[in-house]
Design a protein around this motif. Sequence first.
Motif, PDB file in Angstrom:
ATOM      1  N   TYR A 156       0.845  -1.186   0.000  1.00  0.00           N
ATOM      2  CA  TYR A 156       0.000   0.000   0.000  1.00  0.00           C
ATOM      3  C   TYR A 156       0.879   1.234   0.000  1.00  0.00           C
ATOM      4  O   TYR A 156       2.047   1.209   0.430  1.00  0.00           O
ATOM      5  N   LYS A 170      -5.594   0.731  -6.875  1.00  0.00           N
ATOM      6  CA  LYS A 170      -6.940   1.216  -6.618  1.00  0.00           C
ATOM      7  C   LYS A 170      -6.894   2.215  -5.470  1.00  0.00           C
ATOM      8  O   LYS A 170      -6.061   2.108  -4.576  1.00  0.00           O
ATOM      9  N   HIS A 225      -8.252   3.018  -2.212  1.00  0.00           N
ATOM     10  CA  HIS A 225      -8.943   2.164  -1.254  1.00  0.00           C
ATOM     11  C   HIS A 225      -9.486   2.917  -0.051  1.00  0.00           C
ATOM     12  O   HIS A 225     -10.354   2.410   0.644  1.00  0.00           O
ATOM     13  N   LYS A 226      -8.955   4.083   0.211  1.00  0.00           N
ATOM     14  CA  LYS A 226      -9.445   4.835   1.365  1.00  0.00           C
ATOM     15  C   LYS A 226      -9.193   6.319   1.142  1.00  0.00           C
ATOM     16  O   LYS A 226      -8.131   6.721   0.685  1.00  0.00           O
ATOM     17  N   SER A 284     -13.790   3.644  -3.481  1.00  0.00           N
ATOM     18  CA  SER A 284     -12.856   2.751  -4.168  1.00  0.00           C
ATOM     19  C   SER A 284     -12.999   2.924  -5.680  1.00  0.00           C
ATOM     20  O   SER A 284     -14.116   2.935  -6.206  1.00  0.00           O
TER      21      SER A 284
END
Length: 364
Positions: free
Chosen positions: A78, A157, A159-160, A172
């Motif tokens: 991440y 992507k 994601h948050k 998302s």
Amino acid sequence: MIKRLILFLLFIFPLSLFAQNEGNGHSIADSLKTEKRPNGLIRAFNYLFNPNDIDTTYIGPNRYNYALMLDHFTNYEYYAVGSSVPEAQRLRFSPNPRNKIGPYFGWRWIFLGWSIDTDGLYGKQKGKRKGTEFDLSLYSAKLGVDVFYRRTGNDYKIHKVSGFDNISTDYSESFDGLTVDMKGLNLFYVVNYRRFSYPAAFSQSTNQRRSAGSMIAGFSISMHDLNFDYTRLPQAIQENMNEDMKVEHIKYTNISLSFGYAYNWVFARNWLACLSLTPAVAYKTSHIEKIETETNNWYKNFNVDFLLRAGVVYNNSKYFAGASFVGRSYDYYRDNFSMNNGFGTLQVYAGFNFYLKKQYRRKK
């Protein structure tokens, strides 16, 4: 990429020649039929990689020369970019976990193998640029070495999201504007090497017979190169994001000293669980290129990073199976800009050892 791998191997292979199994009292220098005493360099390597004072009531040596293993890897990662000026905002990106599987052949402490991307077999990576990675770890009684190189693909992507009005935190959406190159080296020293064995938990080359722990001291250096095209973000995010988050290129070097603890728990016959956590005080120097209308900045500061290792293994000397996880996190904080990234590898494996070493064969 091939050139980088060759350079890594040329660097690490001379070191690995001296990393004999724990409990083996014979060194490379012993096999050299010469009347002269080994020179200082060989004696130093033997002292660090091949100690002869292992407590065999706690650590049992590997009795076999060769091993075959089937290995499955799952990789996670991440990246997060944020800013607290004028208001706290944060964007977190991550790709779907990547899976690889393949056979490996081992000779004492070296495993060589070939793995394939299982997602590619089913067409899940079609139309996306795949990432590249290389990891090499060597664990001896006293010292451990991790060498790694990673280049991400373009399948991230969002994601948050936090700090953006009218955008849900669990928002998302696919994002192809982030690519990362990262390479580094970790070195660590095991203080209680006589009774605690890292190879028992992570390379199956020894057996931990009794529970034991040890303090771990280490040094790490890594270099990170990120290209971030914020113009590929959704329009609603672009229009409201802090100006300090609008960067194009982030390049930073991370140098750290770590000190932590590891413990091997022998909870049943031939069973072992290991947990190791080593926090690190890290000095970071960064070069950040902002959008064309802004000036570029150099930043230098100290932060805390973490390295986590965990594993469970069954090893009866002949057959072995288990799972392990190695995770690293890197954090960079300033009032106007912050970046966090981490990655980990989950490994599930099973295999067997064969061809007894000469000293363990029955005499007829």
